[in-house]
Design an enzyme around this catalytic site. Structure first.
Site, short mmCIF file in Angstrom:
data_model
loop_
_atom_site.label_atom_id
_atom_site.label_comp_id
_atom_site.label_asym_id
_atom_site.label_seq_id
_atom_site.Cartn_x
_atom_site.Cartn_y
_atom_site.Cartn_z
N GLY A 271 143.55 105.49 -1.01
CA GLY A 271 142.22 105.93 -0.60
C GLY A 271 141.62 106.73 -1.74
O GLY A 271 141.73 107.95 -1.77
N ARG A 272 141.00 106.00 -2.68
CA ARG A 272 140.42 106.69 -3.84
C ARG A 272 139.21 107.50 -3.40
O ARG A 272 138.99 108.61 -3.85
CB ARG A 272 140.04 105.65 -4.89
CG ARG A 272 139.90 106.21 -6.27
CD ARG A 272 139.63 105.11 -7.27
NE ARG A 272 140.80 104.33 -7.63
CZ ARG A 272 140.76 103.07 -8.01
NH1 ARG A 272 139.64 102.42 -8.09
NH2 ARG A 272 141.88 102.43 -8.32
N GLY B 154 135.60 94.15 0.09
CA GLY B 154 135.09 95.47 0.45
C GLY B 154 133.67 95.70 -0.05
O GLY B 154 132.96 94.74 -0.39
N ASP B 155 133.30 96.97 -0.09
CA ASP B 155 131.95 97.37 -0.46
C ASP B 155 131.46 96.81 -1.80
O ASP B 155 130.35 96.30 -1.90
CB ASP B 155 131.95 98.90 -0.59
CG ASP B 155 130.94 99.52 0.32
OD1 ASP B 155 130.43 98.80 1.20
OD2 ASP B 155 130.65 100.71 0.14
N GLY C 2 140.26 94.79 -4.15
CA GLY C 2 141.68 95.00 -3.80
C GLY C 2 142.07 94.09 -2.65
O GLY C 2 141.30 93.91 -1.71
N ILE D 126 142.01 97.75 2.95
CA ILE D 126 142.91 98.64 3.71
C ILE D 126 142.27 100.01 3.94
O ILE D 126 142.69 100.74 4.82
CB ILE D 126 144.29 98.81 3.01
CG1 ILE D 126 144.16 99.50 1.66
CG2 ILE D 126 145.02 97.49 2.92
CD1 ILE D 126 145.48 100.06 1.14
N ASP D 127 141.24 100.34 3.14
CA ASP D 127 140.66 101.68 3.22
C ASP D 127 139.79 101.93 4.45
O ASP D 127 139.47 103.07 4.76
CB ASP D 127 139.81 101.95 1.97
CG ASP D 127 140.66 102.15 0.74
OD1 ASP D 127 141.87 102.36 0.88
OD2 ASP D 127 140.10 102.08 -0.38
N GLU E 183 144.98 109.59 -2.05
CA GLU E 183 145.02 109.40 -3.51
C GLU E 183 143.85 110.06 -4.25
O GLU E 183 144.02 110.69 -5.28
CB GLU E 183 145.01 107.88 -3.72
CG GLU E 183 144.88 107.38 -5.10
CD GLU E 183 144.58 105.87 -5.09
OE1 GLU E 183 144.53 105.24 -4.00
OE2 GLU E 183 144.37 105.34 -6.18
#
Ligand code: F6P
Length: 323
Positions: free
Chosen positions: A173-174, A105-106, A14, A129-130, A226
């Protein structure tokens, strides 16, 4: 002395505001450190297909203040197989890339680790962004997203105040509730619901709202990450049980765009500069991270095993502050 002379840079997963500032800093500091720098388009997809071109000092002019990523980004299914990793390594060899800087990200770092395991030198810069990367206190994009969310909730609160309503706001934020928790504190939410913590409708949402009403409040905000699930349904339940008119706003991708804040630009610049400095010193397979205000670097295998947890004191403080 480092054998690294040519590096690639890609953005993956993302997008996050500040990715462009990080690309710019990799290119500028990379060239300063004596490297040729290749921009790889669409993350690992571009690495698989050889979609890359050499960048120069001017290729990254006027991008620092722009959201998104000029290199584009993707979540590559083809790359996520052993065959994909081997193909990516082969393409890195064809372009004679001595190292690849991965901004993401991860999931993107797991891809980088897989490349490292087959002998491609990598460096990771955390951008999402998370803010959910275990090894780093901070990830590029978090501050900008939070400012966007806070601004949006301020506006929603104006109308909730006028109409004496309850506003349920779903934020991104899944799997992680950092945006929700910080926004909850920044916006004075009566309830904050995170994917990391189970919740009970009556105790965690309804009771705080009714208590606040009985203490004289007339409008209420519930922030839901989310990953928690159906925020519209929760909204309906609040309205049915309390009798307070309740609206739902899903902020969605609005949160991923926009001009990066100073904090995101500065972190992007410092992290990227550290990445190329280490490569110049012949150090690789590291994730650049922050520990407090310090920029540090951590072995990629070790970094991926690190966990970050929600600070329970922040949750309890958020409740106290909304009394
Ligand atoms: O970038 C992180 C994130 O915004 C998560 O919070 C969210 O769940 C996910 O990406 C959504 O991604 P996409 O819109 O690319 O499917």
């Amino acid at each position: 002395m480092s054998e690294i002379t040519r590096i690639g840079v890609l953005t993956s997963g993302g997008d996050a505001p500040g990715m462009n500032a990080a690309i710019r800093a990799v290119v500028r500091s990379g060239i300063y450190n004596g490297f040729s720098v290749y921009g790889i388009r669409r993350g690992y997809e571009g690495l698989l297909t050889g979609d890359m071109t050499e960048m120069n000092l001017r290729s990254v002019s006027n991008i620092m203040s722009r959201g998104g990523t000029i290199l584009n980004t993707a979540r590559s299914k083809a790359f996520n197989t052993q065959e994909g990793i081997e193909r990516a390594k082969n393409m890195a060899d064809i372009f004679r890339l001595d190292a690849i800087v991965v901004i993401g990200g991860d999931g993107s770092f797991r891809g980088a680790r897989d490349l490292a395991r087959v002998g491609v030198k990598v460096m990771g810069i955390p951008a999402t962004i998370d803010n959910d990367i275990g090894c780093s206190d901070y990830t590029i994009g978090f501050d900008t997203a939070l400012n966007t969310v806070t601004d949006a909730i301020d506006k929603i609160k104006d109308t909730a105040y006028s109409h004496e309503r309850c506003s349920v706001v779903e934020v991104m934020g899944r799997d992680a509730g950092y945006i929700a928790l910080h926004a909850g504190i920044a916006n004075g939410a009566e309830a904050v619901i995170l994917p990391e913590k189970s919740f009970e409708l009556n105790n965690d949402i309804i009771k705080p709202i009714i208590d606040c009403r009985n203490r004289g409040k007339h409008h209420y905000v519930v922030v839901i990450a989310e990953g928690v699930g159906d925020s519209a349904k929760i909204s309906e339940q609040i309205q049915n049980i309390t009798g307070i008119r309740t609206t739902t706003t899903i902020l969605g991708h609005l949160q991923r765009g926009g001009k990066p804040t100073v904090r995101d630009r500065v972190n992007a610049g410092l992290m990227a500069a550290r990445a190329t400095e280490l490569l110049k010193a012949g150090v690789y397979n590291r994730i650049i991270a922050t520990k407090g205000e310090q920029i540090v670097d951590i072995d990629i295998e070790e970094a991926l095993n690190m966990k970050k947890t929600i600070d329970d004191r922040m949750i309890s403080t958020s409740k106290i502050l909304s009394l």
